[in-house]
Design an enzyme around this catalytic site. Structure first.
Site, PDB file in Angstrom:
ATOM      1  N   CYS A   1      33.864   4.280  -3.602  1.00 38.71           N
ATOM      2  CA  CYS A   1      34.442   2.935  -3.536  1.00 38.71           C
ATOM      3  C   CYS A   1      35.952   3.071  -3.399  1.00 38.71           C
ATOM      4  CB  CYS A   1      34.092   2.167  -4.805  1.00 38.71           C
ATOM      5  SG  CYS A   1      34.870   0.539  -4.903  1.00 38.71           S
TER       6      CYS A   1
ATOM      7  N   CYS B   1      33.016  -2.018 -10.073  1.00 40.56           N
ATOM      8  CA  CYS B   1      34.180  -2.919 -10.010  1.00 40.56           C
ATOM      9  C   CYS B   1      33.911  -4.225  -9.268  1.00 40.56           C
ATOM     10  CB  CYS B   1      35.374  -2.209  -9.382  1.00 40.56           C
ATOM     11  SG  CYS B   1      35.213  -1.911  -7.604  1.00 40.56           S
TER      12      CYS B   1
ATOM     13  N   CYS C   1      24.375  -1.145   5.326  1.00 44.49           N
ATOM     14  CA  CYS C   1      25.363  -1.300   6.394  1.00 44.49           C
ATOM     15  C   CYS C   1      26.704  -1.615   5.721  1.00 44.49           C
ATOM     16  CB  CYS C   1      24.900  -2.427   7.314  1.00 44.49           C
ATOM     17  SG  CYS C   1      25.862  -2.594   8.809  1.00 44.49           S
TER      18      CYS C   1
END
Length: 134
Positions: free
Chosen positions: A50, A102, A122
């Site tokens: 992330c 998060c 995706c």
């Protein structure tokens, strides 16, 4: 009641941490244009994290060429690292995928992927950070 995430920051803190495009995608549920992000064609072995909090999300071993124009994976790196919610922003309901750590918007999951899961995660390359394996 809004979902609570382990990593909590104010909007000002997110804006300071992320580029304007990363903020638009991850915090405002934006989408990058298809075929524009270098991770769509990334072939090296490694881990996709992330971009907002650094949590490991996808292993390159689950990445495949979906033809969609966005980096696609058939499974997250581990159970529970991504969350899902209904997205009714277009003319149909889609399943949004976010970082379970998060809350960063990552992309969408569709039931048209390859085996063994049959799923296509995706993802927006802008929402990811790639670390190649040594």
């Amino acid at each position: 009641m809004a979902e609570q995430f382990k990593v909590q920051k104010s909007e000002a803190e997110w804006r300071k941490l992320l580029t304007p495009e990363q903020y638009r995608v991850t915090r405002e549920h934006g989408t990058e244009r298809a075929w524009t992000h270098l991770y769509n064609t990334e072939k090296r072995d490694g881990i996709y994290h992330c971009v907002a909090c650094g949590a490991a999300l996808f292993d390159a071993g689950t990445k495949y060429e979906s033809g969609s124009g966005w980096p696609s994976f058939f499974a997250p790196i581990a159970p529970g690292v991504v969350g899902e919610s209904a997205d009714n922003s277009l003319f149909s309901t889609r399943t949004e995928v976010h970082c379970a750590n998060c809350g960063a918007h990552l992309g969408h999951v569709f039931p048209d992927g390859p085996e063994p899961t049959g799923l296509r995660y995706c993802m927006n390359g802008t929402a990811l950070d790639f670390t190649p394996r040594a």
